[in-house]
Motif scaffolding. Structure first.
Motif, PDB file in Angstrom:
ATOM      1  N   LEU A 100       0.947  -1.149   0.100  1.00 30.37           N
ATOM      2  CA  LEU A 100       0.033  -0.002   0.019  1.00 30.37           C
ATOM      3  C   LEU A 100       0.962   1.263   0.002  1.00 30.37           C
ATOM      4  O   LEU A 100       1.708   1.502   1.001  1.00 30.37           O
ATOM      5  N   ILE A 101       0.815   1.997  -1.163  1.00 32.48           N
ATOM      6  CA  ILE A 101       1.340   3.169  -1.008  1.00 32.48           C
ATOM      7  C   ILE A 101       0.618   4.349  -1.062  1.00 32.48           C
ATOM      8  O   ILE A 101      -0.057   4.642  -2.322  1.00 32.48           O
ATOM      9  N   SER A 102       0.823   5.269  -0.481  1.00 33.67           N
ATOM     10  CA  SER A 102      -0.112   6.631  -0.571  1.00 33.67           C
ATOM     11  C   SER A 102       0.898   7.867  -1.070  1.00 33.67           C
ATOM     12  O   SER A 102       2.082   7.739  -0.830  1.00 33.67           O
ATOM     13  N   PHE A 103       0.337   8.786  -1.793  1.00 33.36           N
ATOM     14  CA  PHE A 103       1.009  10.043  -1.987  1.00 33.36           C
ATOM     15  C   PHE A 103       0.278  11.046  -1.475  1.00 33.36           C
ATOM     16  O   PHE A 103      -1.067  11.230  -1.239  1.00 33.36           O
ATOM     17  N   GLU A 104       1.043  12.117  -0.950  1.00 33.47           N
ATOM     18  CA  GLU A 104       0.530  13.097  -0.225  1.00 33.47           C
ATOM     19  C   GLU A 104       1.131  14.425  -0.839  1.00 33.47           C
ATOM     20  O   GLU A 104       2.329  14.552  -1.350  1.00 33.47           O
ATOM     21  N   GLY A 105       0.485  15.568  -0.175  1.00 29.54           N
ATOM     22  CA  GLY A 105       1.004  17.001  -0.500  1.00 29.54           C
ATOM     23  C   GLY A 105      -0.050  18.108  -0.760  1.00 29.54           C
ATOM     24  O   GLY A 105      -1.271  17.507  -1.068  1.00 29.54           O
TER      25      GLY A 105
END
Ligand SMILES: Nc1ncnc2c1ncn2[C@@H]1O[C@H](COP(=O)(O)OP(=O)(O)OP(=O)(O)O)[C@@H](O)[C@H]1O
Ligand SMILES: [Mg+2]
Length: 211
Positions: free
Chosen positions: A8-13
Motif C-alpha cells: 500500500l503506497i500513498s501520495f501526499e502533498g
C-alpha cells in the motif's frame, strides 16, 4: 500477473504539488511490468465515496464544521478500504492512493487545528491499523503549487487561504519528522522525470530488494 507481498503506497502533498502526476506514472510503470495494481483517489474511489467527495469539495458548503469535514473524509475512506483496498491487498496486489490518512492529519489537524488525538481516535474506528508501507510526500512551496493550478476552478479546500495551506504543508513535514522510515520526501520543484526516477528507485527497493 506478478504477485508480490501486498503493498500500500500513498501520495501526499498540498493542492497542485504534483501528487496525481506521480501516482499515475507509477501506476502505469507497475502495470507495464505486469503487477496487479490499483489506483484510487481520495476522497473517492467508490460510488459512495465519490458522492461524499462532492459534498466535501462543493464550494456552496461553506458552513461545514471542521468535525463534520473530518468525519466525512473518514466515511469516504472507510468505504474505499472496505470495498476496494482491503480486498486488493488480500489478493496480494498493489494499491496506490492519491491521498490517505496523512491528508486528514495535515489539513484537518494542522490546517483546521482539530486535535490530532481526536483524528487518531476516528482513524482507529474507520481504518483500524491499516497504514501505508510507503508514503510519498511531494513537498512543493505554496507559490509553485499555486502556479500549477492556474486556470483551474478551485474546490472548497483549494480555495482556502494561504495561512491554512502553509500550516498544512508544515503539518506534512512534521509527519515526516515523526515517522521518517515510512516517508519518501521529495522536493516538488524537481522535474516530473526526476521525481519519477526517485519514486521508482524507492519502490524498487521494496519490490525487488535483492536487485
Ligand atoms: N514536477 C513538476 N514540475 C512541473 N510541473 C509539474 C510537476 N508535477 C506536476 N506538474 C504539473 O502541475 C499541475 C498539477 O499537478 P498534479 O495534478 O499532479 O498536482 P496534484 O498534487 O495532484 O494537485 P491536486 O491536489 O489539486 O489534485 C499539472 O498540470 C502537472 O502537469
Ligand atoms: Mg491531484
Amino acid at each position: 500477473m506478478k504477485t508480490v507481498k501486498p503493498l500500500l503506497i500513498s501520495f501526499e502533498g498540498i493542492d497542485g504539488s504534483g501528487k496525481s502526476t506521480q501516482c499515475k506514472m507509477l501506476y502505469h510503470e507497475l502495470l507495464d511490468r505486469g503487477y496487479g495494481v490499483h489506483l484510487y483517489r481520495e476522497p473517492g474511489g467508490t460510488t459512495i465515496s465519490e458522492k461524499i467527495r462532492d459534498i466535501l469539495l462543493d464550494r456552496e458548503n461553506d458552513k461545514m464544521s471542521p468535525i463534520t469535514e473530518m468525519l466525512l473524509y473518514f466515511s469516504s475512506r472507510n468505504q474505499l478500504i472496505t470495498e476496494k483496498v482491503l480486498p486488493a491487498l488480500n489478493r496480494g496486489e498493489i494499491v496506490l492512493l492519491d491521498r490517505f490518512v496523512d491528508s486528514t492529519i495535515a489539513y484537518q489537524g494542522y490546517g483546521r487545528d482539530l486535535s490530532l488525538e481526536s483524528i487518531r481516535k476516528v482513524a482507529e474506528v474507520a481504518i483500524g491499523d491499516l497504514s501505508p508501507d510507503l508514503t510519498i510526500l511531494v513537498d512543493t512551496p505554496l507559490d509553485t503549487a499555486e502556479n500549477r493550478m492556474d486556470n483551474r476552478e478551485l474546490d472548497r479546500l483549494e480555495a482556502e487561504n494561504a495561512d491554512f495551506k502553509q500550516r498544512t504543508r508544515e503539518g506534512y513535514l512534521q509527519l515526516v519528522n515523526d515517522e521518517p522510515d515510512r516517508f519518501l520526501l521529495l522536493d516538488g520543484r524537481e522535474t516530473i522525470e526526476e521525481l519519477k526516477r526517485l519514486v521508482i528507485e524507492r519502490v524498487d527497493r521494496i519490490l525487488e530488494p535483492s536487485a
